[in-house]
Design a protein around this motif. Structure first.
Motif, short mmCIF file in Angstrom:
data_model
loop_
_atom_site.label_atom_id
_atom_site.label_comp_id
_atom_site.label_asym_id
_atom_site.label_seq_id
_atom_site.Cartn_x
_atom_site.Cartn_y
_atom_site.Cartn_z
N GLN A 75 0.81 -1.22 0.00
CA GLN A 75 0.00 0.00 0.00
C GLN A 75 0.84 1.27 0.00
OE1 GLN A 75 -3.32 -0.15 -0.45
NE2 GLN A 75 -2.95 -2.35 -0.63
N ASN A 76 2.15 1.14 0.20
CA ASN A 76 3.03 2.31 0.18
C ASN A 76 3.54 2.64 -1.21
OD1 ASN A 76 2.95 2.79 3.01
ND2 ASN A 76 4.33 1.04 3.30
N ARG A 77 3.11 1.89 -2.21
CA ARG A 77 3.50 2.13 -3.60
C ARG A 77 2.28 2.58 -4.41
NH1 ARG A 77 8.55 -0.08 -4.86
NH2 ARG A 77 9.35 -1.48 -3.23
N TYR A 78 2.53 3.52 -5.33
CA TYR A 78 1.46 3.99 -6.20
C TYR A 78 1.34 3.02 -7.37
CZ TYR A 78 -1.26 6.73 -9.47
OH TYR A 78 -2.23 7.14 -10.35
N ILE A 79 0.26 2.25 -7.38
CA ILE A 79 -0.01 1.28 -8.43
C ILE A 79 -1.44 1.49 -8.88
CG2 ILE A 79 -0.16 -1.17 -9.01
CD1 ILE A 79 1.89 -1.68 -6.76
N THR A 80 -1.65 1.77 -10.15
CA THR A 80 -2.99 2.12 -10.64
C THR A 80 -3.91 0.92 -10.72
OG1 THR A 80 -2.20 1.94 -12.92
CG2 THR A 80 -2.17 4.14 -11.90
N ASN A 81 -3.37 -0.26 -11.01
CA ASN A 81 -4.21 -1.45 -11.17
C ASN A 81 -3.67 -2.57 -10.28
OD1 ASN A 81 -5.76 -3.61 -11.92
ND2 ASN A 81 -5.24 -3.53 -14.10
N ARG A 82 -4.39 -2.88 -9.21
CA ARG A 82 -3.97 -3.90 -8.27
C ARG A 82 -4.72 -5.23 -8.47
NH1 ARG A 82 -0.81 -1.79 -4.08
NH2 ARG A 82 -0.77 0.48 -4.02
#
Length: 199
Positions: A14-21
């Motif tokens: 959750q500490n990384r910006y990822i647009t599609n999980r």
């Protein structure tokens, strides 16, 4: 210790910006295998207990030691021994053994986080390796095999229960319970891995 390059799935970080999980999101990191000697006959790992799992361990016994992997985006093999707090390392060395429980055999754990993928004030980032996350038991992901696989559930629960009586324990979060200093602690997540930390 052996070190190699490894693709790491950080989709749950959750500490990384990822647009599609919705699926895996890989970055290049390192995997370090740590060997732990065991006593007894290696042939015992081939014994099928009753009850047994339909998802057998995806690991092999290579000589005497058991192996577990430490995975991270910034690891060096020479540093791993000094990256784990001595009290936490003692717990792992004394607890992670083939006969941890009666029944299913423990062959390996997978340490998915040590001192990376977290931000302060996470215990992972405070001092000398005071926290570890374990996300696989005998090569099987807890996210897909807990609680439905009996071996994964029994071994995972046993690790958490063993840590509850360990001196100097701090956080013991996992699918069985979430406790801090032995008391229930309201923290989100930790259904797909075990988080253990020391003072």
């Amino acid at each position: 210790m052996d070190q190699g390059e490894k693709q790491i799935d950080v989709s749950r970080d959750q500490n990384r910006y990822i647009t599609n999980r919705s699926g895996p999101f890989y970055i290049t990191g390192s995997e370090i295998e740590v060997e732990i000697p065991f006593s007894g006959e290696a042939e015992a790992f081939k014994i099928q207990p009753n009850p047994y799992t339909l998802s057998p361990p995806r690991a092999s016994v290579r000589g005497n030691p058991l192996t577990f992997a430490i995975l991270g985006s910034n690891l060096e093999a020479a540093q791993v021994g000094g990256e784990i707090h001595p009290n936490l390392l003692d717990f792992l060395l004394q607890t992670i053994r083939a006969n941890l429980i009666d029944g299913p055999t423990l062959t390996s754990i997978y340490i998915s986080s040590l001192k990376d993928q977290h931000n302060f004030p996470s215990r992972h980032m405070q001092g000398l390796g005071k926290a570890v996350d374990i996300s696989r038991i005998n090569g099987m992901r807890m996210s897909t095999h807990y609680p439905n696989d009996p071996a994964v559930k029994l071994i995972s629960d046993a690790i958490q229960l063993a840590f509850e009586s360990w001196g100097g324990r701090r956080e013991n979060f996992g699918p069985l319970f979430k406790r801090k200093h032995g008391k229930p602690h309201p923290v989100a997540g930790h259904t797909d891995h075990i988080h253990l930390s020391v003072d």
